[in-house]
Design an enzyme around this catalytic site. Sequence first.
Site, PDB file in Angstrom:
ATOM      1  N   CYS A 192       8.796 -12.542  -5.974  1.00 35.77           N
ATOM      2  CA  CYS A 192       8.649 -11.198  -6.527  1.00 35.77           C
ATOM      3  C   CYS A 192       8.648 -10.251  -5.325  1.00 35.77           C
ATOM      4  O   CYS A 192       7.721 -10.282  -4.508  1.00 35.77           O
ATOM      5  CB  CYS A 192       7.346 -11.093  -7.310  1.00 35.77           C
ATOM      6  SG  CYS A 192       6.985  -9.421  -7.887  1.00 35.77           S
ATOM      7  N   CYS A 232      -0.464   0.362   6.665  1.00 30.38           N
ATOM      8  CA  CYS A 232       0.547   0.833   5.700  1.00 30.38           C
ATOM      9  C   CYS A 232       0.156   2.249   5.225  1.00 30.38           C
ATOM     10  O   CYS A 232      -0.916   2.424   4.628  1.00 30.38           O
ATOM     11  CB  CYS A 232       0.651  -0.144   4.541  1.00 30.38           C
ATOM     12  SG  CYS A 232       0.779  -1.865   5.085  1.00 30.38           S
ATOM     13  N   ARG A 251      10.900  -4.475 -12.350  1.00 29.46           N
ATOM     14  CA  ARG A 251       9.606  -3.985 -12.872  1.00 29.46           C
ATOM     15  C   ARG A 251       9.375  -2.519 -12.558  1.00 29.46           C
ATOM     16  O   ARG A 251       9.411  -2.104 -11.393  1.00 29.46           O
ATOM     17  CB  ARG A 251       8.460  -4.827 -12.311  1.00 29.46           C
ATOM     18  CG  ARG A 251       7.107  -4.328 -12.831  1.00 29.46           C
ATOM     19  CD  ARG A 251       5.949  -5.249 -12.506  1.00 29.46           C
ATOM     20  NE  ARG A 251       6.198  -6.575 -13.024  1.00 29.46           N
ATOM     21  CZ  ARG A 251       5.920  -7.695 -12.371  1.00 29.46           C
ATOM     22  NH1 ARG A 251       5.352  -7.638 -11.197  1.00 29.46           N
ATOM     23  NH2 ARG A 251       6.199  -8.860 -12.902  1.00 29.46           N
ATOM     24  N   CYS A 279       0.558 -15.295 -10.532  1.00 33.85           N
ATOM     25  CA  CYS A 279       1.179 -14.600  -9.405  1.00 33.85           C
ATOM     26  C   CYS A 279       0.064 -14.200  -8.452  1.00 33.85           C
ATOM     27  O   CYS A 279      -1.024 -13.826  -8.906  1.00 33.85           O
ATOM     28  CB  CYS A 279       1.908 -13.353  -9.911  1.00 33.85           C
ATOM     29  SG  CYS A 279       2.588 -12.329  -8.585  1.00 33.85           S
ATOM     30  N   CYS A 321      -1.344   3.163   1.683  1.00 33.37           N
ATOM     31  CA  CYS A 321      -2.291   2.263   1.021  1.00 33.37           C
ATOM     32  C   CYS A 321      -3.741   2.721   1.097  1.00 33.37           C
ATOM     33  O   CYS A 321      -4.258   3.027   2.171  1.00 33.37           O
ATOM     34  CB  CYS A 321      -2.155   0.861   1.608  1.00 33.37           C
ATOM     35  SG  CYS A 321      -3.109  -0.358   0.682  1.00 33.37           S
ATOM     36  N   CYS A 338      -8.586  -3.601   4.885  1.00 30.68           N
ATOM     37  CA  CYS A 338      -7.434  -4.328   5.430  1.00 30.68           C
ATOM     38  C   CYS A 338      -7.116  -3.851   6.849  1.00 30.68           C
ATOM     39  O   CYS A 338      -7.171  -2.661   7.148  1.00 30.68           O
ATOM     40  CB  CYS A 338      -6.215  -4.131   4.526  1.00 30.68           C
ATOM     41  SG  CYS A 338      -4.771  -5.079   5.064  1.00 30.68           S
ATOM     42  N   CYS A 397      -1.617 -11.414 -12.187  1.00 26.70           N
ATOM     43  CA  CYS A 397      -1.265 -11.254 -10.771  1.00 26.70           C
ATOM     44  C   CYS A 397      -2.505 -10.840  -9.982  1.00 26.70           C
ATOM     45  O   CYS A 397      -3.115  -9.797 -10.264  1.00 26.70           O
ATOM     46  CB  CYS A 397      -0.168 -10.197 -10.654  1.00 26.70           C
ATOM     47  SG  CYS A 397       0.350  -9.916  -8.955  1.00 26.70           S
TER      48      CYS A 397
HETATM   49  N1  SAM Z   1      -1.841  -6.912   1.267  1.00 28.86           N
HETATM   50  C1  SAM Z   1      -0.749  -7.509   0.609  1.00 28.86           C
HETATM   51  C2  SAM Z   1       0.588  -6.942   1.036  1.00 28.86           C
HETATM   52  O1  SAM Z   1       0.618  -5.854   1.585  1.00 28.86           O
HETATM   53  O2  SAM Z   1       1.579  -7.606   0.795  1.00 28.86           O
HETATM   54  C3  SAM Z   1      -0.857  -7.448  -0.903  1.00 28.86           C
HETATM   55  C4  SAM Z   1      -1.413  -6.195  -1.552  1.00 28.86           C
HETATM   56  S1  SAM Z   1      -0.460  -4.703  -1.322  1.00 28.86           S
HETATM   57  C5  SAM Z   1      -1.574  -3.484  -1.897  1.00 28.86           C
HETATM   58  C6  SAM Z   1       0.801  -4.884  -2.561  1.00 28.86           C
HETATM   59  C7  SAM Z   1       1.830  -3.801  -2.707  1.00 28.86           C
HETATM   60  O3  SAM Z   1       1.278  -2.695  -3.396  1.00 28.86           O
HETATM   61  C8  SAM Z   1       2.416  -3.190  -1.466  1.00 28.86           C
HETATM   62  O4  SAM Z   1       3.378  -3.990  -0.865  1.00 28.86           O
HETATM   63  C9  SAM Z   1       3.019  -1.902  -2.013  1.00 28.86           C
HETATM   64  O5  SAM Z   1       4.350  -2.118  -2.427  1.00 28.86           O
HETATM   65  C10 SAM Z   1       2.154  -1.604  -3.231  1.00 28.86           C
HETATM   66  N2  SAM Z   1       1.380  -0.366  -3.048  1.00 28.86           N
HETATM   67  C11 SAM Z   1       0.245  -0.237  -2.326  1.00 28.86           C
HETATM   68  N3  SAM Z   1      -0.197   1.029  -2.351  1.00 28.86           N
HETATM   69  C12 SAM Z   1       0.678   1.746  -3.101  1.00 28.86           C
HETATM   70  C13 SAM Z   1       0.767   3.115  -3.483  1.00 28.86           C
HETATM   71  N4  SAM Z   1      -0.127   4.009  -3.079  1.00 28.86           N
HETATM   72  N5  SAM Z   1       1.796   3.506  -4.269  1.00 28.86           N
HETATM   73  C14 SAM Z   1       2.716   2.591  -4.676  1.00 28.86           C
HETATM   74  N6  SAM Z   1       2.679   1.286  -4.339  1.00 28.86           N
HETATM   75  C15 SAM Z   1       1.675   0.853  -3.555  1.00 28.86           C
HETATM   76  C1  DTB Z   2       3.602  -4.216  -6.652  1.00 29.79           C
HETATM   77  O1  DTB Z   2       4.792  -4.119  -6.305  1.00 29.79           O
HETATM   78  N1  DTB Z   2       2.872  -3.191  -7.090  1.00 29.79           N
HETATM   79  C2  DTB Z   2       1.517  -3.617  -7.365  1.00 29.79           C
HETATM   80  C3  DTB Z   2       1.576  -5.141  -7.114  1.00 29.79           C
HETATM   81  N2  DTB Z   2       2.908  -5.345  -6.625  1.00 29.79           N
HETATM   82  C4  DTB Z   2       0.571  -5.791  -6.295  1.00 29.79           C
HETATM   83  C5  DTB Z   2       0.487  -2.854  -6.635  1.00 29.79           C
HETATM   84  C6  DTB Z   2       0.555  -1.358  -6.894  1.00 29.79           C
HETATM   85  C7  DTB Z   2      -0.582  -0.693  -6.185  1.00 29.79           C
HETATM   86  C8  DTB Z   2      -0.664   0.764  -6.500  1.00 29.79           C
HETATM   87  C9  DTB Z   2      -1.756   1.451  -5.785  1.00 29.79           C
HETATM   88  C10 DTB Z   2      -3.125   0.908  -6.052  1.00 29.79           C
HETATM   89  O2  DTB Z   2      -3.525   0.729  -7.234  1.00 29.79           O
HETATM   90  O3  DTB Z   2      -3.859   0.675  -5.079  1.00 29.79           O
HETATM   91 FE1  SF4 Z   3      -3.169  -4.113   3.726  1.00 30.90          FE
HETATM   92 FE2  SF4 Z   3      -2.501  -2.276   1.910  1.00 30.90          FE
HETATM   93 FE3  SF4 Z   3      -0.774  -2.940   3.840  1.00 30.90          FE
HETATM   94 FE4  SF4 Z   3      -1.321  -4.725   1.886  1.00 30.90          FE
HETATM   95  S1  SF4 Z   3      -0.309  -2.746   1.615  1.00 30.90           S
HETATM   96  S2  SF4 Z   3      -1.190  -5.130   4.099  1.00 30.90           S
HETATM   97  S3  SF4 Z   3      -3.490  -4.209   1.509  1.00 30.90           S
HETATM   98  S4  SF4 Z   3      -2.791  -1.936   4.135  1.00 30.90           S
END
Ligand code: SAM
Ligand code: DTB
Ligand code: SF4
Length: 327
Positions: free
Chosen positions: A202, A71, A274, A142, A74, A67, A111
């Site tokens: 959501c 963030c 959730r 979703c 992530c 990506c 989802c």
């Molecule tokens: N890329 C899209 C976005 O950022 O909206 C969708 C996927 S993103 C991985 C979805 C959500 O996963 C993020 O907004 C964040 O709230 C959650 N998330 C990602 N990494 C995480 C982590 N290490 N711990 C907890 N929540 C996480």
């Molecule tokens: C949300 O709030 N939590 C989910 C879903 N929406 C997409 C993602 C959690 C990701 C946790 C870290 C991972 O597995 O990469």
């Molecule tokens: Fe990309 Fe992860 Fe940020 Fe979603 S949360 S925009 S997958 S870097």
Amino acid sequence: MQASSVAAVSSVSPSTSAHRWSVAEVLALYELPLMDLIWRAQGVHRENFDANAIQRSTLLSVKTGGCSEDCSYCSQSARYDTDTERERLMPLNEVVAAAQAAKAKGASRFCMGAAWKGPKDNDLDRVLDMVREVKALGMQTCVTLGMLKDGQAEKLKDAGLDYYNHNLDTDKDFYGQVIKTHTHDDRLDTLEQVRDAGINVCSGGIIGMGESRKNRAGLLVQLANLPKAPESVPINNLVPIPGTPLAENDRLDPFEFVRTIAAARIMMPTSWVRLSAGRQQMSDELQTLCFLAGANSMFYGDRLLTTDNPDVDRDDALFARLGVKAV
Ligand code: SAM
Ligand code: DTB
Ligand code: SF4
């Protein structure tokens, strides 16, 4: 807090979504003794929901890693050296097979997540097929695809999408310390497009990223004060990912997480709250405290997107031990 202060909080904080919350009011909730806060949240919960029913969504990462965004939490950002392998958009038949398996295990919603800043139109077309096919299985659908451009939300709605997940993630005042490649206002813009297209919203956030309690209250205020509160509010506990800037963050006191769930329940009485990422690192007892505080939805399935979630057998056993039913 003194009994008189508890009464003051009760009198100024009606449990209706029409109420516009201030950060000060929410901080007053956080400052309640934990038993009082949970008691109040449980009362709001019982006024609006069956307190022994928990909704279960299964997640699938349909496009993993690589990506462009930064963030800090992530595993899927191309900017950090994590163990997550980059994968292309998954073929439709594999997605449908995963949805069928999730349905057979008892998930009501499927989802699909993609590691994009936002979908390109040709990628979106492929996701639309996924939405149609999963919907045809009789599951709620979703997706979480990042930021949407004009017209994309309407296409998702036409394909049968029930929910779009797009988290505000953290307080507007803290956002820039976690994410620099897009803004909190960008996130709000996508939420507006989703709402206007008639898709259920959501949206929630992540707790434990080094934000202050005031920031946590700020995030909840920004969610609850949207023109309409999100139907679904995921509260994620940071899953620390080696290689990301937040990998070594101090762990949050678990009771602060419970307080955040309780405040979300009180502020958004009719939303599904959730208990999201981080359950794998929680005891059954801590999860139960979160349910008592008003969480009534969870991710169900052995994986989240790139990290582990409790095995379905452990969750099924917990539901049986608690006398909780899945919806
Ligand atoms: N890329 C899209 C976005 O950022 O909206 C969708 C996927 S993103 C991985 C979805 C959500 O996963 C993020 O907004 C964040 O709230 C959650 N998330 C990602 N990494 C995480 C982590 N290490 N711990 C907890 N929540 C996480
Ligand atoms: C949300 O709030 N939590 C989910 C879903 N929406 C997409 C993602 C959690 C990701 C946790 C870290 C991972 O597995 O990469
Ligand atoms: Fe990309 Fe992860 Fe940020 Fe979603 S949360 S925009 S997958 S870097």
